[in-house]
Design a protein around this motif. Structure first.
Motif, PDB file in Angstrom:
ATOM      1  N   GLY A 371       2.944  -0.409  -2.848  1.00 18.09           N
ATOM      2  CA  GLY A 371       1.796  -0.243  -1.963  1.00 18.09           C
ATOM      3  C   GLY A 371       2.174   0.066  -0.535  1.00 18.09           C
ATOM      4  N   GLU A 372       3.469   0.102  -0.247  1.00 19.04           N
ATOM      5  CA  GLU A 372       3.924   0.389   1.108  1.00 19.04           C
ATOM      6  C   GLU A 372       4.700   1.698   1.106  1.00 19.04           C
ATOM      7  OE1 GLU A 372       2.950  -1.454   3.516  1.00 19.04           O
ATOM      8  OE2 GLU A 372       2.209  -3.147   2.339  1.00 19.04           O
ATOM      9  N   GLY A 373       4.668   2.374   2.238  1.00 15.80           N
ATOM     10  CA  GLY A 373       5.416   3.615   2.377  1.00 15.80           C
ATOM     11  C   GLY A 373       6.547   3.476   3.362  1.00 15.80           C
ATOM     12  N   LYS A 374       7.130   4.611   3.705  1.00 15.94           N
ATOM     13  CA  LYS A 374       8.268   4.601   4.605  1.00 15.94           C
ATOM     14  C   LYS A 374       7.880   4.151   6.014  1.00 15.94           C
ATOM     15  CE  LYS A 374      12.464   7.267   5.460  1.00 15.94           C
ATOM     16  NZ  LYS A 374      13.144   8.566   5.257  1.00 15.94           N
ATOM     17  N   SER A 375       6.588   4.167   6.325  1.00 14.55           N
ATOM     18  CA  SER A 375       6.147   3.732   7.653  1.00 14.55           C
ATOM     19  C   SER A 375       6.510   2.270   7.905  1.00 14.55           C
ATOM     20  CB  SER A 375       4.638   3.940   7.814  1.00 14.55           C
ATOM     21  OG  SER A 375       3.931   3.188   6.845  1.00 14.55           O
ATOM     22  N   LEU A 376       6.518   1.444   6.866  1.00 12.97           N
ATOM     23  CA  LEU A 376       6.903   0.041   7.046  1.00 12.97           C
ATOM     24  C   LEU A 376       8.389  -0.060   7.394  1.00 12.97           C
ATOM     25  CD1 LEU A 376       6.331  -2.959   7.015  1.00 12.97           C
ATOM     26  CD2 LEU A 376       6.637  -2.949   4.528  1.00 12.97           C
ATOM     27  N   PHE A 377       9.226   0.723   6.700  1.00 11.48           N
ATOM     28  CA  PHE A 377      10.646   0.775   7.042  1.00 11.48           C
ATOM     29  C   PHE A 377      10.829   1.198   8.499  1.00 11.48           C
ATOM     30  CE2 PHE A 377      14.078   3.951   7.541  1.00 11.48           C
ATOM     31  CZ  PHE A 377      15.179   3.121   7.465  1.00 11.48           C
ATOM     32  N   GLU A 378      10.093   2.211   8.928  1.00 15.26           N
ATOM     33  CA  GLU A 378      10.207   2.685  10.301  1.00 15.26           C
ATOM     34  C   GLU A 378       9.756   1.623  11.295  1.00 15.26           C
ATOM     35  OE1 GLU A 378       7.878   6.190   9.836  1.00 15.26           O
ATOM     36  OE2 GLU A 378       9.576   7.416   9.126  1.00 15.26           O
ATOM     37  N   THR A 387      17.851  -1.922   8.447  1.00 18.83           N
ATOM     38  CA  THR A 387      17.975  -1.922   6.986  1.00 18.83           C
ATOM     39  C   THR A 387      18.073  -0.473   6.545  1.00 18.83           C
ATOM     40  OG1 THR A 387      16.927  -2.629   4.924  1.00 18.83           O
ATOM     41  CG2 THR A 387      15.463  -1.958   6.707  1.00 18.83           C
ATOM     42  N   ASP A 388      18.006  -0.203   5.253  1.00 21.24           N
ATOM     43  CA  ASP A 388      17.988   1.205   4.853  1.00 21.24           C
ATOM     44  C   ASP A 388      16.985   1.434   3.742  1.00 21.24           C
ATOM     45  OD1 ASP A 388      21.088   1.512   2.904  1.00 21.24           O
ATOM     46  OD2 ASP A 388      19.275   0.382   2.522  1.00 21.24           O
ATOM     47  N   TRP A 389      16.646   2.672   3.577  1.00 24.10           N
ATOM     48  CA  TRP A 389      15.571   3.117   2.694  1.00 24.10           C
ATOM     49  C   TRP A 389      16.173   3.954   1.579  1.00 24.10           C
ATOM     50  CZ3 TRP A 389      10.308   2.625   2.166  1.00 24.10           C
ATOM     51  CH2 TRP A 389       9.643   3.591   1.420  1.00 24.10           C
ATOM     52  N   ARG A 390      15.744   3.691   0.363  1.00 26.42           N
ATOM     53  CA  ARG A 390      16.124   4.513  -0.781  1.00 26.42           C
ATOM     54  C   ARG A 390      14.856   4.911  -1.517  1.00 26.42           C
ATOM     55  NH1 ARG A 390      20.073   4.864   1.614  1.00 26.42           N
ATOM     56  NH2 ARG A 390      22.238   4.470   1.020  1.00 26.42           N
ATOM     57  N   GLU A 391      14.760   6.198  -1.812  1.00 25.50           N
ATOM     58  CA  GLU A 391      13.579   6.694  -2.526  1.00 25.50           C
ATOM     59  C   GLU A 391      13.492   6.054  -3.912  1.00 25.50           C
ATOM     60  OE1 GLU A 391      11.323   8.429  -1.188  1.00 25.50           O
ATOM     61  OE2 GLU A 391      12.342   9.095   0.645  1.00 25.50           O
ATOM     62  N   PRO A 392      12.282   5.772  -4.446  1.00 26.30           N
ATOM     63  CA  PRO A 392      11.009   6.185  -3.847  1.00 26.30           C
ATOM     64  C   PRO A 392      10.466   5.223  -2.793  1.00 26.30           C
ATOM     65  CG  PRO A 392      10.613   5.194  -5.981  1.00 26.30           C
ATOM     66  CD  PRO A 392      12.093   5.220  -5.811  1.00 26.30           C
ATOM     67  N   ASN A 393      10.682   3.919  -2.950  1.00 32.09           N
ATOM     68  CA  ASN A 393      10.160   2.972  -1.942  1.00 32.09           C
ATOM     69  C   ASN A 393      10.934   1.661  -1.983  1.00 32.09           C
ATOM     70  OD1 ASN A 393       9.132   2.100  -4.399  1.00 32.09           O
ATOM     71  ND2 ASN A 393       7.205   1.393  -3.545  1.00 32.09           N
ATOM     72  N   ILE A 415       8.587 -10.380  11.318  1.00 31.42           N
ATOM     73  CA  ILE A 415       8.438  -8.964  11.669  1.00 31.42           C
ATOM     74  C   ILE A 415       7.863  -8.181  10.496  1.00 31.42           C
ATOM     75  CG2 ILE A 415       9.714  -6.877  12.315  1.00 31.42           C
ATOM     76  CD1 ILE A 415      11.708  -8.768  13.765  1.00 31.42           C
ATOM     77  N   LEU A 416       8.315  -8.498   9.286  1.00 28.19           N
ATOM     78  CA  LEU A 416       7.789  -7.844   8.087  1.00 28.19           C
ATOM     79  C   LEU A 416       6.293  -8.085   7.962  1.00 28.19           C
ATOM     80  CD1 LEU A 416       8.354  -6.352   5.380  1.00 28.19           C
ATOM     81  CD2 LEU A 416       8.776  -8.607   4.367  1.00 28.19           C
ATOM     82  N   LYS A 417       5.868  -9.309   8.170  1.00 25.71           N
ATOM     83  CA  LYS A 417       4.436  -9.639   8.080  1.00 25.71           C
ATOM     84  C   LYS A 417       3.637  -8.855   9.107  1.00 25.71           C
ATOM     85  CE  LYS A 417       3.063 -13.748   9.394  1.00 25.71           C
ATOM     86  NZ  LYS A 417       2.785 -15.215   9.364  1.00 25.71           N
ATOM     87  N   MET A 418       4.134  -8.813  10.343  1.00 27.61           N
ATOM     88  CA  MET A 418       3.414  -8.095  11.389  1.00 27.61           C
ATOM     89  C   MET A 418       3.338  -6.606  11.082  1.00 27.61           C
ATOM     90  SD  MET A 418       2.191 -10.215  13.448  1.00 27.61           S
ATOM     91  CE  MET A 418       1.603  -8.963  14.591  1.00 27.61           C
ATOM     92  N   GLY A 419       4.401  -6.051  10.487  1.00 27.66           N
ATOM     93  CA  GLY A 419       4.380  -4.640  10.141  1.00 27.66           C
ATOM     94  C   GLY A 419       3.308  -4.304   9.125  1.00 27.66           C
ATOM     95  N   ILE A 420       3.095  -5.198   8.167  1.00 26.25           N
ATOM     96  CA  ILE A 420       2.066  -4.969   7.156  1.00 26.25           C
ATOM     97  C   ILE A 420       0.670  -5.193   7.738  1.00 26.25           C
ATOM     98  CG2 ILE A 420       1.161  -5.781   4.951  1.00 26.25           C
ATOM     99  CD1 ILE A 420       4.084  -6.469   4.211  1.00 26.25           C
ATOM    100  N   LEU A 421       0.541  -6.243   8.517  1.00 31.80           N
ATOM    101  CA  LEU A 421      -0.779  -6.554   9.096  1.00 31.80           C
ATOM    102  C   LEU A 421      -1.193  -5.504  10.114  1.00 31.80           C
ATOM    103  CD1 LEU A 421      -0.567 -10.430   9.509  1.00 31.80           C
ATOM    104  CD2 LEU A 421      -1.633  -9.100   7.679  1.00 31.80           C
ATOM    105  N   ASP A 422      -0.258  -4.981  10.890  1.00 34.11           N
ATOM    106  CA  ASP A 422      -0.587  -3.911  11.836  1.00 34.11           C
ATOM    107  C   ASP A 422      -1.129  -2.696  11.137  1.00 34.11           C
ATOM    108  OD1 ASP A 422       0.178  -5.449  13.951  1.00 34.11           O
ATOM    109  OD2 ASP A 422       1.955  -4.265  14.485  1.00 34.11           O
ATOM    110  N   LYS A 423      -0.576  -2.401   9.973  1.00 32.47           N
ATOM    111  CA  LYS A 423      -1.011  -1.233   9.208  1.00 32.47           C
ATOM    112  C   LYS A 423      -2.418  -1.426   8.653  1.00 32.47           C
ATOM    113  CE  LYS A 423      -0.124  -0.853   5.013  1.00 32.47           C
ATOM    114  NZ  LYS A 423       0.507  -0.811   3.684  1.00 32.47           N
ATOM    115  N   THR A 424      -2.705  -2.643   8.214  1.00 34.70           N
ATOM    116  CA  THR A 424      -4.009  -2.911   7.586  1.00 34.70           C
ATOM    117  C   THR A 424      -5.082  -3.265   8.610  1.00 34.70           C
ATOM    118  OG1 THR A 424      -3.453  -5.258   7.276  1.00 34.70           O
ATOM    119  CG2 THR A 424      -2.889  -3.721   5.489  1.00 34.70           C
ATOM    120  N   GLY A 425      -4.655  -3.527   9.859  1.00 37.21           N
ATOM    121  CA  GLY A 425      -5.635  -3.874  10.886  1.00 37.21           C
ATOM    122  C   GLY A 425      -6.073  -5.327  10.847  1.00 37.21           C
TER     123      GLY A 425
END
Length: 426
Positions: A371-378, A387-393, A415-425
């Motif tokens: 349910g998350e994309g590369k925007s969370l990694f960024e 960290t690093d990213w490997r396709e697909p997610n 930080i992970l929690k804030m990244g998800i919550l920022d995306k969902t508003g």
């Protein structure tokens, strides 16, 4: 121990950590004025603060002694690599004479194939894992083509079961048994780069050698990370890079293990060079190769001591701490990271799936971000989580025990929690 997702608890774990002071032995990059949370020791380890001194020592000798540094430097260059062998042997579970340092990883695997891929008759096939690291795939394909075989025929890949993200040892052993009369070589990654799984190297080696095949291991993600017993497991050969968990610097030299049974074997084929000849006769410039009676016989050229220097600096830290202590912290900090991921998963509308098997893991957790994309990694990277990213997610999280802290794991979760919550508003 019952973990808690709190800064106070993480600090308590750090205070009780016997390796806590080693964090100060490494340089950390900074983001937003703070040390990063560094999860990519599985790609490039942090720089030991002592490394520059080791390099400067050689630069000084070069500056002041020039060519005489080969013999008259405080650490003479002509045998500099020998200072690494005993320390490295303890890291990989080998005898000192079975280990050397030379070249880089894929170069060494190609050179080792000269000795250990010797197809003959119906024994010409190589067994490896499905989707091995690309460099290994290219190396194996080019080797079998060099010997006149088609890769699709000569290379056997052991697949995972449908719907699973890991290999089962029994499946690997079954494929070995099915092809026991055709195998010339088994060459696999001891720790898979993608899912972080530690393969059962002892059992696979035993089964492979029972068929009459050579068995070798690419230990790029294993050396300095897992408990290796290459000599006792009766492995034929192995190679590893030094810049991941062993913190020797980008693209640095590779270690090699060659079982003692092949040392002093006049029948073994290999490519040979000047630095593999006995030290006693090397400078007599004799026309015939006179091999050293150790793994050093596989060396070709004089060692690049400027590259060896930071490797030696790191190995001295390994010598101080020992693999048992590193593994004890590794297991605890990875368990705490897994706990933090589970706790954050409860708090946000996402599903984290750890694809690294619980019973076959070391320093790395590979995590599907459903349910998350590369925007969370960024977002993580922008906020100081390297960290690093490997396709697909998939993100790979590798908290190296030398320098990662339990507080890092807690901060990452926030930080992970804030990244998800920022995306969902939310």
């Amino acid at each position: 121990m019952d973990f808690k997702n709190s800064q106070e608890f993480a600090l308590k774990l750090d205070k009780a950590d016997p390796l806590r002071t080693y964090r100060d032995a490494f340089h950390f990059p900074q983001v937003n004025g703070s040390d990063v949370i560094y999860f990519t020791g599985n790609s490039l380890g942090l720089q030991p603060k002592s490394a520059s001194g080791f390099v400067e020592e050689i630069m000084k000798d070069w500056r002041e002694l020039a060519v005489e540094g080969h013999f008259y430097a405080e650490k003479p260059w002509w045998d500099y690599h020998e200072r690494l062998n005993a320390k490295l042997a303890r890291v990989v579970g080998a005898q000192e004479r079975e280990v050397t340092v030379m070249n880089t990883l894929t170069v060494n695997l190609h050179l080792l194939m000269v000795s250990f891929y010797r197809p003959k008759g119906k024994r010409y096939k190589i067994l490896c894992e499905e989707k091995a690291f690309p460099s290994d795939q290219y190396m194996l394909q080019s080797q079998v083509r060099f010997h006149g075989y088609a890769p699709d025929d000569a290379i056997i890949e052991v697949a995972k079961r449908p719907g699973e993200h890991f290999w089962r040892t029994e499946d690997i052993l079954q494929v070995i048994e099915e092809h026991k009369d055709e195998l010339a070589l088994i060459l696999m990654g001891g720790v898979n780069y993608y899912n972080g799984q530690v393969l059962d190297m002892a059992e696979i080696t035993k089964a492979g050698r029972a068929t009459g095949a050579f068995v070798g291991w690419d230990l790029a993600h294993a050396a300095g990370n897992v408990k290796l017993q290459l000599h006792d497991w009766d492995v034929d050969f192995a190679a590893w890079c030094s810049y991941k968990y062993m913190n020797s610097g980008p693209g640095n030299l590779s270690g090699v293990f060659i079982n003692e049974r092949y040392l002093n074997d006049p029948e073994i084929p290999r490519f040979e060079g000047w630095w593999g000849t006995k030290k006693e006769t090397r400078f007599l410039m004799q026309p015939r190769f006179d091999p050293i009676d150790t793994a050093d016989a596989w060396q070709l050229s004089n060692a690049p001591v400027i590259a060896l220097a930071p490797y030696l600096a790191s190995l001295e830290l390994f010598e101080e701490v020992g693999m048992d202590a590193l593994i004890a912290k590794r297991d605890r900090i990875v368990s705490y990271l897994e706990f933090i991921l589970a706790e954050i998963d409860k708090e946000v509308e996402s599903t984290f799936e750890i694809i690294t098997p619980a019973d076959a893991r070391a320093c790395q957790l590979s995590v599907f971000l459903h349910g998350e994309g590369k925007s969370l990694f960024e977002y993580l990277m922008a906020n100081g989580v390297i960290t690093d990213w490997r396709e697909p997610n998939v993100i790979r999280l590798a908290p190296a025990p030398f320098y990662c802290s339990f507080t890092d794991m807690y901060r990452f979760g926030q930080i992970l929690k804030m990244g998800i919550l920022d995306k969902t508003g939310n």
